[in-house]
Design a protein around this motif. Sequence first.
Motif, PDB file in Angstrom:
ATOM      1  N   VAL A   2       8.568 -22.883  47.898  1.00 19.10           N
ATOM      2  CA  VAL A   2       7.431 -23.783  47.880  1.00 19.10           C
ATOM      3  C   VAL A   2       7.199 -24.124  46.418  1.00 19.10           C
ATOM      4  O   VAL A   2       7.138 -23.224  45.570  1.00 19.10           O
ATOM      5  N   ARG A  42       1.272 -14.692  50.468  1.00 11.69           N
ATOM      6  CA  ARG A  42       2.455 -14.331  51.253  1.00 11.69           C
ATOM      7  C   ARG A  42       3.732 -14.909  50.630  1.00 11.69           C
ATOM      8  O   ARG A  42       4.415 -15.749  51.224  1.00 11.69           O
ATOM      9  N   PHE A  43       4.015 -14.458  49.431  1.00 14.13           N
ATOM     10  CA  PHE A  43       5.245 -14.797  48.724  1.00 14.13           C
ATOM     11  C   PHE A  43       5.839 -13.504  48.185  1.00 14.13           C
ATOM     12  O   PHE A  43       5.116 -12.545  47.927  1.00 14.13           O
ATOM     13  N   GLU A  58      -4.108 -20.411  49.706  1.00 14.94           N
ATOM     14  CA  GLU A  58      -3.948 -20.911  51.077  1.00 14.94           C
ATOM     15  C   GLU A  58      -3.004 -20.023  51.886  1.00 14.94           C
ATOM     16  O   GLU A  58      -3.215 -19.791  53.069  1.00 14.94           O
ATOM     17  N   GLU A  59      -1.958 -19.539  51.221  1.00 13.07           N
ATOM     18  CA  GLU A  59      -0.952 -18.703  51.877  1.00 13.07           C
ATOM     19  C   GLU A  59      -1.307 -17.218  51.813  1.00 13.07           C
ATOM     20  O   GLU A  59      -0.514 -16.376  52.228  1.00 13.07           O
ATOM     21  N   GLN A  60      -2.471 -16.914  51.259  1.00 14.43           N
ATOM     22  CA  GLN A  60      -2.955 -15.538  51.117  1.00 14.43           C
ATOM     23  C   GLN A  60      -1.936 -14.633  50.433  1.00 14.43           C
ATOM     24  O   GLN A  60      -1.745 -13.481  50.807  1.00 14.43           O
ATOM     25  N   ILE A 112      -2.052 -22.993  46.361  1.00 17.74           N
ATOM     26  CA  ILE A 112      -1.060 -22.651  47.382  1.00 17.74           C
ATOM     27  C   ILE A 112      -1.059 -21.144  47.632  1.00 17.74           C
ATOM     28  O   ILE A 112      -1.030 -20.698  48.782  1.00 17.74           O
ATOM     29  N   ARG A 147      10.692 -15.411  49.963  1.00 20.95           N
ATOM     30  CA  ARG A 147       9.779 -16.563  49.938  1.00 20.95           C
ATOM     31  C   ARG A 147       9.271 -16.670  48.499  1.00 20.95           C
ATOM     32  O   ARG A 147       8.643 -15.740  47.990  1.00 20.95           O
TER      33      ARG A 147
END
Length: 136
Positions: free
Chosen positions: A29, A47-48, A43-45, A40, A3
């Motif tokens: 993303v 998680r990439f 918002e996604e904490q 982002i 991700r």
Amino acid sequence: MARILVAEDDPSVRAFVVSALSLKGHEVVAAEDGGLAAEIAEEEQGRFDLLLSDIKMPIMDGIALALHVASRFPQLTILMMTGFADQRERAHGLEALIYDVITKPFALADLLAKVDDALVGRPVEVVSLGRQAMGQ
């Protein structure tokens, strides 16, 4: 696959990178500047698996983005890209935060190899036969 959050202000470069990474099977993303990328990431904490960011961007440049993301999500690998030598120099000294800097224009194979390498965490020497520019 991974991700990946991509921060790139140039629409054609952003489209090239997103397309290349998506075709390789990654979930991508994209954000058009560092400020949106930071939002982002929050918002996604975080998680990439990877943040791939241009250095020179409006709103929040890649260095400020890297500093922000690294402080909030230290597990996130950061790979920078730039077409400006002086901007590449700005990334020096941040080796503890940034995995590497890839210089634009880059060939598709070079980009994918560097991303793969950053995801597994080991340096790579990329040798390209017939370098192709990013379609510009």
